[in-house]
Scaffold this motif. Structure first.
Motif, PDB file in Angstrom:
ATOM      1  N   VAL A  51       0.802  -0.968   0.053  1.00 48.51           N
ATOM      2  CA  VAL A  51       0.061   0.228   0.074  1.00 48.51           C
ATOM      3  C   VAL A  51       0.666   1.176   0.079  1.00 48.51           C
ATOM      4  O   VAL A  51       0.591   2.202  -0.816  1.00 48.51           O
ATOM      5  N   VAL A  52       1.981   1.312   0.771  1.00 51.69           N
ATOM      6  CA  VAL A  52       2.755   2.461   0.779  1.00 51.69           C
ATOM      7  C   VAL A  52       3.414   2.601  -0.415  1.00 51.69           C
ATOM      8  O   VAL A  52       3.455   3.762  -1.176  1.00 51.69           O
ATOM      9  N   ILE A  59      -0.986   5.121  -7.324  1.00 51.75           N
ATOM     10  CA  ILE A  59      -1.794   3.993  -7.361  1.00 51.75           C
ATOM     11  C   ILE A  59      -3.064   3.737  -6.476  1.00 51.75           C
ATOM     12  O   ILE A  59      -2.557   3.591  -5.286  1.00 51.75           O
ATOM     13  N   ARG A  60      -4.152   3.594  -6.725  1.00 52.49           N
ATOM     14  CA  ARG A  60      -5.401   3.921  -5.870  1.00 52.49           C
ATOM     15  C   ARG A  60      -5.929   2.376  -5.778  1.00 52.49           C
ATOM     16  O   ARG A  60      -7.027   2.014  -5.315  1.00 52.49           O
ATOM     17  N   THR A  61      -5.741   1.704  -7.179  1.00 51.06           N
ATOM     18  CA  THR A  61      -6.760   0.222  -7.238  1.00 51.06           C
ATOM     19  C   THR A  61      -5.727  -0.841  -7.172  1.00 51.06           C
ATOM     20  O   THR A  61      -4.687  -0.787  -7.820  1.00 51.06           O
ATOM     21  N   ILE A  62      -5.996  -1.968  -6.548  1.00 51.36           N
ATOM     22  CA  ILE A  62      -5.359  -3.128  -6.404  1.00 51.36           C
ATOM     23  C   ILE A  62      -6.419  -4.218  -6.867  1.00 51.36           C
ATOM     24  O   ILE A  62      -7.632  -4.318  -6.366  1.00 51.36           O
ATOM     25  N   TYR A  63      -6.296  -5.114  -7.492  1.00 49.24           N
ATOM     26  CA  TYR A  63      -6.746  -6.403  -8.051  1.00 49.24           C
ATOM     27  C   TYR A  63      -6.301  -7.544  -7.105  1.00 49.24           C
ATOM     28  O   TYR A  63      -5.162  -8.024  -7.421  1.00 49.24           O
ATOM     29  N   THR A  64      -6.966  -7.892  -6.045  1.00 50.25           N
ATOM     30  CA  THR A  64      -6.657  -9.104  -5.191  1.00 50.25           C
ATOM     31  C   THR A  64      -7.681  -9.673  -4.538  1.00 50.25           C
ATOM     32  O   THR A  64      -8.740  -9.045  -4.448  1.00 50.25           O
ATOM     33  N   PHE A  69      -6.737  -5.829   2.236  1.00 52.89           N
ATOM     34  CA  PHE A  69      -6.507  -4.494   1.778  1.00 52.89           C
ATOM     35  C   PHE A  69      -7.664  -3.807   1.877  1.00 52.89           C
ATOM     36  O   PHE A  69      -7.605  -2.342   1.912  1.00 52.89           O
ATOM     37  N   LEU A  70      -8.769  -4.394   2.259  1.00 53.31           N
ATOM     38  CA  LEU A  70     -10.123  -3.505   2.491  1.00 53.31           C
ATOM     39  C   LEU A  70     -10.047  -2.491   3.751  1.00 53.31           C
ATOM     40  O   LEU A  70     -10.794  -1.611   3.680  1.00 53.31           O
ATOM     41  N   GLN A  71      -8.933  -2.752   4.562  1.00 56.78           N
ATOM     42  CA  GLN A  71      -8.729  -1.880   5.701  1.00 56.78           C
ATOM     43  C   GLN A  71      -7.855  -0.598   5.461  1.00 56.78           C
ATOM     44  O   GLN A  71      -8.069   0.280   6.208  1.00 56.78           O
TER      45      GLN A  71
END
Length: 83
Positions: A51-52, A59-64, A69-71
């Protein structure tokens, strides 16, 4: 294995692919991120680093499918398994 490389190679060779590396603001952003979490421990530290790095590079979007990562605020999580 060869199957894994057959999957990874086209992604890694794509012109838009880049390995994110820590920059000058990394420690500052890490400190900020850690101060927002209640109890960072264990495997969450890999997610925190991810995230850092995302924040450093805008980058604001992650596909996982990793629900940890929701927190993280201001990160859009898209589960590619669910669609």
């Amino acid at each position: 294995t060869s199957k894994a490389m057959a999957f990874v190679r086209p992604i890694a060779e794509h012109r838009a692919f880049a390995v994110l590396t820590a920059g000058d603001r990394h420690l500052e952003l890490l400190d900020t991120e850690l101060s927002t979490l209640n109890y960072p421990a264990g495997n969450l530290f890999f997610d925190i680093r991810t995230v850092v790095l995302m924040r450093e590079h805008g980058i604001r979007t992650i596909y996982t499918a990793d629900t940890d990562f929701l927190q993280f605020g201001d990160i859009d999580v898209i589960n590619p398994v669910r669609g």
